[in-house]
Design a protein around this motif. Structure first.
Motif, PDB file in Angstrom:
ATOM      1  N   LEU A 179       4.685 -16.636   0.249  1.00  0.00           N
ATOM      2  CA  LEU A 179       5.383 -16.652   1.525  1.00  0.00           C
ATOM      3  C   LEU A 179       4.653 -17.574   2.500  1.00  0.00           C
ATOM      4  CD1 LEU A 179       6.036 -12.807   1.820  1.00  0.00           C
ATOM      5  CD2 LEU A 179       7.726 -14.575   1.254  1.00  0.00           C
ATOM      6  N   ASP A 180       5.411 -18.143   3.439  1.00  0.00           N
ATOM      7  CA  ASP A 180       4.749 -19.057   4.372  1.00  0.00           C
ATOM      8  C   ASP A 180       4.072 -18.275   5.503  1.00  0.00           C
ATOM      9  OD1 ASP A 180       6.592 -18.588   6.524  1.00  0.00           O
ATOM     10  OD2 ASP A 180       7.974 -20.030   5.645  1.00  0.00           O
ATOM     11  N   ALA A 181       3.255 -18.959   6.257  1.00  0.00           N
ATOM     12  CA  ALA A 181       2.442 -18.305   7.282  1.00  0.00           C
ATOM     13  C   ALA A 181       3.296 -17.666   8.370  1.00  0.00           C
ATOM     14  CB  ALA A 181       1.477 -19.318   7.888  1.00  0.00           C
ATOM     15  N   THR A 182       4.417 -18.303   8.728  1.00  0.00           N
ATOM     16  CA  THR A 182       5.288 -17.748   9.757  1.00  0.00           C
ATOM     17  C   THR A 182       5.827 -16.387   9.340  1.00  0.00           C
ATOM     18  OG1 THR A 182       5.940 -19.973  10.451  1.00  0.00           O
ATOM     19  CG2 THR A 182       7.371 -18.150  11.113  1.00  0.00           C
ATOM     20  N   VAL A 183       6.234 -16.274   8.089  1.00  0.00           N
ATOM     21  CA  VAL A 183       6.740 -15.002   7.577  1.00  0.00           C
ATOM     22  C   VAL A 183       5.643 -13.950   7.601  1.00  0.00           C
ATOM     23  CG1 VAL A 183       7.640 -13.819   5.527  1.00  0.00           C
ATOM     24  CG2 VAL A 183       8.523 -16.070   6.156  1.00  0.00           C
ATOM     25  N   LEU A 184       4.435 -14.305   7.152  1.00  0.00           N
ATOM     26  CA  LEU A 184       3.343 -13.326   7.111  1.00  0.00           C
ATOM     27  C   LEU A 184       2.947 -12.845   8.500  1.00  0.00           C
ATOM     28  CD1 LEU A 184       1.700 -11.996   4.813  1.00  0.00           C
ATOM     29  CD2 LEU A 184       3.234 -13.832   4.108  1.00  0.00           C
ATOM     30  N   HIS A 185       2.995 -13.733   9.483  1.00  0.00           N
ATOM     31  CA  HIS A 185       2.691 -13.296  10.846  1.00  0.00           C
ATOM     32  C   HIS A 185       3.748 -12.316  11.337  1.00  0.00           C
ATOM     33  CE1 HIS A 185      -0.891 -15.599  11.641  1.00  0.00           C
ATOM     34  NE2 HIS A 185      -0.308 -16.739  11.323  1.00  0.00           N
ATOM     35  N   ARG A 186       5.011 -12.537  10.980  1.00  0.00           N
ATOM     36  CA  ARG A 186       6.075 -11.582  11.336  1.00  0.00           C
ATOM     37  C   ARG A 186       5.862 -10.256  10.607  1.00  0.00           C
ATOM     38  NH1 ARG A 186      11.289 -13.311  12.601  1.00  0.00           N
ATOM     39  NH2 ARG A 186      11.806 -11.056  12.459  1.00  0.00           N
ATOM     40  N   VAL A 187       5.475 -10.333   9.371  1.00  0.00           N
ATOM     41  CA  VAL A 187       5.211  -9.120   8.592  1.00  0.00           C
ATOM     42  C   VAL A 187       4.098  -8.301   9.237  1.00  0.00           C
ATOM     43  CG1 VAL A 187       4.219  -8.317   6.402  1.00  0.00           C
ATOM     44  CG2 VAL A 187       6.073 -10.012   6.383  1.00  0.00           C
ATOM     45  N   ALA A 188       3.051  -8.974   9.693  1.00  0.00           N
ATOM     46  CA  ALA A 188       1.875  -8.289  10.239  1.00  0.00           C
ATOM     47  C   ALA A 188       2.134  -7.653  11.600  1.00  0.00           C
ATOM     48  CB  ALA A 188       0.716  -9.272  10.346  1.00  0.00           C
ATOM     49  N   GLU A 189       3.246  -7.975  12.246  1.00  0.00           N
ATOM     50  CA  GLU A 189       3.536  -7.435  13.571  1.00  0.00           C
ATOM     51  C   GLU A 189       3.840  -5.937  13.566  1.00  0.00           C
ATOM     52  OE1 GLU A 189       6.755  -9.772  15.008  1.00  0.00           O
ATOM     53  OE2 GLU A 189       5.497 -11.538  15.444  1.00  0.00           O
ATOM     54  N   HIS A 190       4.113  -5.365  12.394  1.00  0.00           N
ATOM     55  CA  HIS A 190       4.503  -3.958  12.303  1.00  0.00           C
ATOM     56  C   HIS A 190       3.230  -3.102  12.231  1.00  0.00           C
ATOM     57  CE1 HIS A 190       7.900  -6.383  10.837  1.00  0.00           C
ATOM     58  NE2 HIS A 190       8.620  -5.479  11.484  1.00  0.00           N
ATOM     59  N   ARG A 191       2.635  -2.864  13.401  1.00  0.00           N
ATOM     60  CA  ARG A 191       1.294  -2.313  13.460  1.00  0.00           C
ATOM     61  C   ARG A 191       1.216  -0.870  12.966  1.00  0.00           C
ATOM     62  NH1 ARG A 191      -2.014  -6.246  13.414  1.00  0.00           N
ATOM     63  NH2 ARG A 191      -3.647  -4.967  14.380  1.00  0.00           N
ATOM     64  N   ALA A 192       2.204  -0.055  13.313  1.00  0.00           N
ATOM     65  CA  ALA A 192       2.165   1.338  12.855  1.00  0.00           C
ATOM     66  C   ALA A 192       2.229   1.408  11.337  1.00  0.00           C
ATOM     67  CB  ALA A 192       3.319   2.135  13.475  1.00  0.00           C
ATOM     68  N   LEU A 193       3.031   0.549  10.750  1.00  0.00           N
ATOM     69  CA  LEU A 193       3.208   0.539   9.302  1.00  0.00           C
ATOM     70  C   LEU A 193       1.925   0.135   8.586  1.00  0.00           C
ATOM     71  CD1 LEU A 193       5.176   0.805   6.924  1.00  0.00           C
ATOM     72  CD2 LEU A 193       5.855  -1.570   7.320  1.00  0.00           C
ATOM     73  N   TRP A 194       1.268  -0.907   9.087  1.00  0.00           N
ATOM     74  CA  TRP A 194       0.076  -1.382   8.402  1.00  0.00           C
ATOM     75  C   TRP A 194      -1.135  -0.495   8.697  1.00  0.00           C
ATOM     76  CZ3 TRP A 194       0.809  -4.089   4.394  1.00  0.00           C
ATOM     77  CH2 TRP A 194       1.924  -4.929   4.314  1.00  0.00           C
ATOM     78  N   ALA A 195      -1.164   0.158   9.872  1.00  0.00           N
ATOM     79  CA  ALA A 195      -2.220   1.137  10.117  1.00  0.00           C
ATOM     80  C   ALA A 195      -2.092   2.295   9.128  1.00  0.00           C
ATOM     81  CB  ALA A 195      -2.141   1.641  11.555  1.00  0.00           C
ATOM     82  N   TYR A 196      -0.867   2.706   8.876  1.00  0.00           N
ATOM     83  CA  TYR A 196      -0.582   3.751   7.872  1.00  0.00           C
ATOM     84  C   TYR A 196      -1.058   3.299   6.488  1.00  0.00           C
ATOM     85  CZ  TYR A 196       2.838   5.531   4.375  1.00  0.00           C
ATOM     86  OH  TYR A 196       3.470   6.016   3.263  1.00  0.00           O
ATOM     87  N   ALA A 197      -0.740   2.058   6.121  1.00  0.00           N
ATOM     88  CA  ALA A 197      -1.163   1.550   4.814  1.00  0.00           C
ATOM     89  C   ALA A 197      -2.677   1.568   4.677  1.00  0.00           C
ATOM     90  CB  ALA A 197      -0.633   0.123   4.613  1.00  0.00           C
ATOM     91  N   GLY A 198      -3.369   1.196   5.751  1.00  0.00           N
ATOM     92  CA  GLY A 198      -4.823   1.207   5.708  1.00  0.00           C
ATOM     93  C   GLY A 198      -5.406   2.610   5.618  1.00  0.00           C
ATOM     94  N   ARG A 199      -4.787   3.567   6.323  1.00  0.00           N
ATOM     95  CA  ARG A 199      -5.262   4.953   6.234  1.00  0.00           C
ATOM     96  C   ARG A 199      -5.132   5.487   4.806  1.00  0.00           C
ATOM     97  NH1 ARG A 199      -2.068   5.565  10.802  1.00  0.00           N
ATOM     98  NH2 ARG A 199      -0.554   6.864   9.656  1.00  0.00           N
ATOM     99  N   LEU A 200      -4.001   5.210   4.190  1.00  0.00           N
ATOM    100  CA  LEU A 200      -3.807   5.712   2.832  1.00  0.00           C
ATOM    101  C   LEU A 200      -4.704   4.990   1.829  1.00  0.00           C
ATOM    102  CD1 LEU A 200      -0.026   6.518   2.351  1.00  0.00           C
ATOM    103  CD2 LEU A 200      -1.866   7.866   3.344  1.00  0.00           C
ATOM    104  N   ALA A 201      -5.127   3.778   2.157  1.00  0.00           N
ATOM    105  CA  ALA A 201      -6.000   3.033   1.246  1.00  0.00           C
ATOM    106  C   ALA A 201      -7.357   3.710   1.078  1.00  0.00           C
ATOM    107  CB  ALA A 201      -6.194   1.605   1.742  1.00  0.00           C
ATOM    108  N   VAL A 202      -7.719   4.616   1.992  1.00  0.00           N
ATOM    109  CA  VAL A 202      -8.973   5.352   1.843  1.00  0.00           C
ATOM    110  C   VAL A 202      -8.728   6.831   1.553  1.00  0.00           C
ATOM    111  CG1 VAL A 202     -10.300   3.742   3.250  1.00  0.00           C
ATOM    112  CG2 VAL A 202      -9.168   5.676   4.370  1.00  0.00           C
ATOM    113  N   HIS A 203      -7.479   7.220   1.387  1.00  0.00           N
ATOM    114  CA  HIS A 203      -7.149   8.580   0.946  1.00  0.00           C
ATOM    115  C   HIS A 203      -7.518   8.684  -0.535  1.00  0.00           C
ATOM    116  CE1 HIS A 203      -4.714  11.934  -0.464  1.00  0.00           C
ATOM    117  NE2 HIS A 203      -4.362  12.235   0.773  1.00  0.00           N
ATOM    118  N   PRO A 204      -8.246   9.715  -0.949  1.00  0.00           N
ATOM    119  CA  PRO A 204      -8.736   9.767  -2.337  1.00  0.00           C
ATOM    120  C   PRO A 204      -7.660   9.575  -3.405  1.00  0.00           C
ATOM    121  CG  PRO A 204      -9.778  11.484  -1.040  1.00  0.00           C
ATOM    122  CD  PRO A 204      -8.734  10.872  -0.155  1.00  0.00           C
TER     123      PRO A 204
END
Length: 294
Positions: free
Chosen positions: A227-252
């Motif tokens: 994907l191009d950089a413009t798309v990835l920057h739009r993807v990263a704007e969903h802060r609640a979603l990615w904070a959730y992903a990061g929390r689960l990444a350390v869930h056992p």
């Protein structure tokens, strides 16, 4: 309002080779018995990862053994040599791929199922025991809808956007734009769901989280390379979603079988797509952060 996935992002479905089910009791033929079955999974594959996470959430190590396979299959068609005897015992003159995941029956030496949605449901409903309720009755239709959203609105949409994003043909550019729009709509829907609550359906993890988190892992570790950089920057704007992903990444249960390096080795072993500018933009530090990158 539910997100509508464009029909162009809904691939023709191919019937899986084996779709046995685990029933309620002995009259069903296959029923939940400790140590009767074995799951064969390669967690670097997103479908297998979803099964491994569900297995961990239910605490099934002492009931249903998990056999972990290498990230790169033995053959280009996805076959594993160790699974070939199971496939050949399960279908006369079988010549197809011997791929993971497989739910195998140790009593018969045959395959029960290779169909991921059925395996996930049977784990949640038949092997649960005293474990958490990952598929609450009141949320089953919603869970199925979220699984479809992840499969088509995230995985398929990101795949199509990456495949067509560098194609100069007008028709391809229109299709790429449609795929990007579907991806952004799916992410926005999930971001809104996760605003103010820890899991997709409320206060406890369910199969809905297995679907959503797996799709986010795949998006940020594999699809971003195309994907191009413009798309990835739009993807990263969903802060609640990615904070959730990061929390689960350390869930056992979620972190136990996540190996990003293995995911990338599997991807690079068969991917021939062109790398795009988004490859340099990772949203989550999957190795240890509990949230999106700053």
């Amino acid at each position: 309002m539910p997100v509508v996935v464009p029909s162009s992002l809904l691939p023709a479905s191919a019937a899986p080779a084996f779709r046995g089910r685990i029933g309620r009791d002995a009259a069903s033929g296959h029923y939940a018995v400790p140590h009767r079955y074995r799951l064969h999974v390669a967690p670097a594959d997103p479908d297998c990862l979803s099964i491994a996470v569900t297995h961990a959430l239910l605490g099934l190590d002492d009931t249903l053994p998990l056999r972990l396979l290498p990230e790169v299959p033995d053959a280009p068609d996805g076959s594993y040599d160790v699974l070939r005897p199971l496939y050949e015992a399960s279908a006369h003159l079988y010549r197809g791929p011997a791929a993971a995941p497989v739910l195998g029956d140790g009593w018969t030496g045959r395959i029960v199922s290779t169909h991921v949605p059925d395996i996930l449901r049977d784990l949640a409903l038949r092997f649960r025991g005293d474990g958490p309720d990952l598929l609450p009755e009141e949320h089953r239709e919603e869970t199925d809808a979220l699984a479809a959203l992840c499969a088509h609105g995230i995985h398929r949409a990101a795949q199509r956007a990456g495949e067509l994003g560098l194609d100069p043909e007008p028709a391809a550019r229109r299709q790429a734009e449609e795929a990007r729009a579907a991806l952004f709509a799916a992410l926005a829907d999930l971001d809104a769901r996760l605003a103010g609550r820890p899991y997709v359906l409320g206060t406890d993890p369910t199969l809905a989280d297995v679907h959503v988190w797996g799709a986010l892992v795949q998006l940020d570790t594999v699809h971003r390379w195309h994907l191009d950089a413009t798309v990835l920057h739009r993807v990263a704007e969903h802060r609640a979603l990615w904070a959730y992903a990061g929390r689960l990444a350390v869930h056992p249960a979620f972190a136990r079988h996540l190996d990003v390096a293995a995911v990338l080795r599997r991807h690079r072993a068969h991917c021939k797509g062109r790398e795009a500018a988004g490859a340099a933009i990772g949203v989550v530090d999957w190795a240890g952060a509990a949230g999106p990158r700053p």
